[in-house]
Design a protein around this motif. Structure first.
Motif, PDB file in Angstrom:
ATOM      1  N   GLU A 112      25.666  73.744  59.482  1.00 34.21           N
ATOM      2  CA  GLU A 112      25.541  73.984  58.037  1.00 34.21           C
ATOM      3  C   GLU A 112      26.631  74.923  57.539  1.00 34.21           C
ATOM      4  OE1 GLU A 112      23.524  72.571  55.738  1.00 34.21           O
ATOM      5  OE2 GLU A 112      22.932  71.210  57.351  1.00 34.21           O
ATOM      6  N   GLN A 200      24.671  63.906  56.707  1.00 34.51           N
ATOM      7  CA  GLN A 200      23.434  64.353  57.345  1.00 34.51           C
ATOM      8  C   GLN A 200      23.002  63.411  58.463  1.00 34.51           C
ATOM      9  OE1 GLN A 200      21.724  67.278  57.038  1.00 34.51           O
ATOM     10  NE2 GLN A 200      23.482  67.864  55.760  1.00 34.51           N
ATOM     11  N   VAL A 285      17.879  77.864  59.701  1.00 34.40           N
ATOM     12  CA  VAL A 285      18.105  77.545  58.298  1.00 34.40           C
ATOM     13  C   VAL A 285      16.752  77.567  57.591  1.00 34.40           C
ATOM     14  CG1 VAL A 285      18.884  75.790  56.671  1.00 34.40           C
ATOM     15  CG2 VAL A 285      20.151  76.163  58.807  1.00 34.40           C
TER      16      VAL A 285
END
Length: 442
Positions: A112, A200, A285
């Motif tokens: 990320e 993704q 995250v």
């Protein structure tokens, strides 16, 4: 620029050879090494391992050839509670279990951050920072809290140590190779204008590979398990089909949201009574934000003493390699007289060391006791995670002056803070750069 001339070096050599004290020291240091020649036995006699406040704990654990001290320290604080509450003689929680999930989550956190910086050049300091060490064994208190809150904990019997958790160099080497290669692909996908769905999807495949790599290397984390033990009275207990989360709630039961990280960073850029966080520092995250309250050292130590007085041990982070003896377990400013040995003043202030890269937090341990004389702390009992062959059966002693200079972080309950301190902690934190010394991983 001014160069070193041959005449200058010849003068230095002559001055050295003419000094009998220095040549005598040369013989000792060449044969025995710097620290062995400079060790000061006075530090041992003034840091006797006896304490007026001494919380009961079991034997020390051993992280072996890994950088998991922050995990061991956190799990040890839980273990202390369980040993007393359930009348256990010896017991450990699985370090391998939380190690697995931390590696898994750190991979996603890295991906990320790579995506978030994909518009920056490779020469960008932030991108270079990410790629230098994509992940490592170390961490921060709030990072281990994120793992506990998401995945729970299990007894060591449910997921024992593996070769790669006890000696993690090979695992880290190949996991970082994979993460850097994946960074190349992720940055390319962004550069070529792929949709967020396509990106993704690619990242999900990468995470499957990470999971496979970790499962092969560390074993598969259990979803359910039985917990059985005999207490000190030799009474048998068994609890069947526990999940890691249910085990945490039933047997550990610590509300981690009630604990805060307190730091002492006396640098000009970090005023006291202010909260701080560090950019790009974390593992989960959506997990707990890494956050600190910076206070002066007197306040810092008073908070640690207050928690110990109530029978609860304290997770703390320090620069363990400074002025400390591994074999005898003494952490004291006079452990070595290196200044006298070389006739050089190596002294710097705590702020100067932080600002100029001379010191930062390198290791996490547990404060399990303190000696109070006339209302003031004089020395501290430290539970390390290097096994029983160092220190006093694995326990170290830190002088109060050493704590002042080389301890940077403690974790204490919120209720020990004043109203003003709690307000300061809850305020919007100042965001520090990713490479700030307060972002160091124990």
């Amino acid at each position: 620029m001014s160069e070193i001339t041959n005449m200058m070096t010849q003068t230095f050599e002559s001055d050295f050879q003419d000094n009998n004290k220095q040549t005598a020291l040369q013989r000792a240091v060449v044969k025995n090494g710097i620290l062995a020649s400079a060790e000061n036995m006075h530090a041992k006699t003034t840091n006797v391992p006896v304490f007026s406040i001494d919380v009961k704990t079991g034997k020390v654990s051993n992280q072996k050839q890994s950088g998991r001290c922050w995990m061991f320290a956190a799990l040890n604080t839980f273990r202390h509670k369980m040993l007393n509450q359930f009348d256990l003689k010896e017991f450990e929680l699985s370090q391998n279990y939380v190690f697995f999930w931390d590696k898994y989550e750190k991979a996603n956190y890295f991906y990320e951050n790579i995506l978030a910086t994909a518009d920056q050049e490779l020469s960008s300091r932030k991108v270079a920072f990410l790629l230098q060490v994509p992940q490592q064994d170390g961490g921060q208190w709030d990072m281990i809290v994120s793992i506990f809150q998401k995945y729970g904990v299990v007894p060591k019997t449910a997921m024992p140590e593996s070769k790669n958790s006890s000696s993690s160099r090979e695992l880290n080497n190949y996991l970082n190779k994979k993460l850097r290669k994946d960074a190349v692909r992720l940055r390319h996908l962004v550069e070529t204008g792929k949709t967020s769905e396509e990106i993704q999807e690619a990242k999900t495949k990468m995470l499957q590979e990470v999971y496979n790599f970790l499962a092969i290397s560390l074993g598969t984390p259990p979803k359910t398990f039985d917990f059985e033990y005999r207490d000190e009275k030799q009474e048998y207990h068994i609890d069947r089909e526990l999940t890691p989360q249910r085990f945490y709630d039933k047997y550990v039961g610590v509300d981690l949201d009630n604990y805060v990280s307190i730091i002492n960073a006396p640098t000009a850029d970090k005023p006291y009574n202010q909260s701080y966080t560090v950019e790009m520092l974390g593992n989960v995250v959506g997990g707990k934000e890494v956050k600190y309250l910076n206070v002066d050292m007197e306040t810092f130590k008073k908070l640690a003493v207050a928690q110990l007085e109530q029978g609860e041990t304290v997770w703390f982070g320090c620069d363990v390699g400074q002025s400390s003896t591994r074999d005898t377990g003494i952490m004291s400013l006079d452990a070595y007289d290196v200044n006298d040995l070389f006739d050089i003043d190596f002294t710097m202030t705590k702020a100067e060391r932080l600002d100029h890269g001379e010191s930062l937090m390198t290791h996490a341990m547990v404060l399990t006791g303190v000696d109070i004389v006339d209302g003031h702390s004089t020395k501290w009992k430290v539970e390390n995670s290097w096994g029983e062959k160092v220190g006093d059966k694995g326990f170290f002693v830190a002088s109060d002056e050493w704590m002042d200079e080389y301890t940077y972080q403690i974790v204490v309950r919120k209720d020990l803070l004043t109203d003003e301190q709690r307000t300061a902690f809850e305020a919007e934190p100042v965001v520090l750069q990713p490479w700030d010394p307060m972002g160091a991983l124990a």
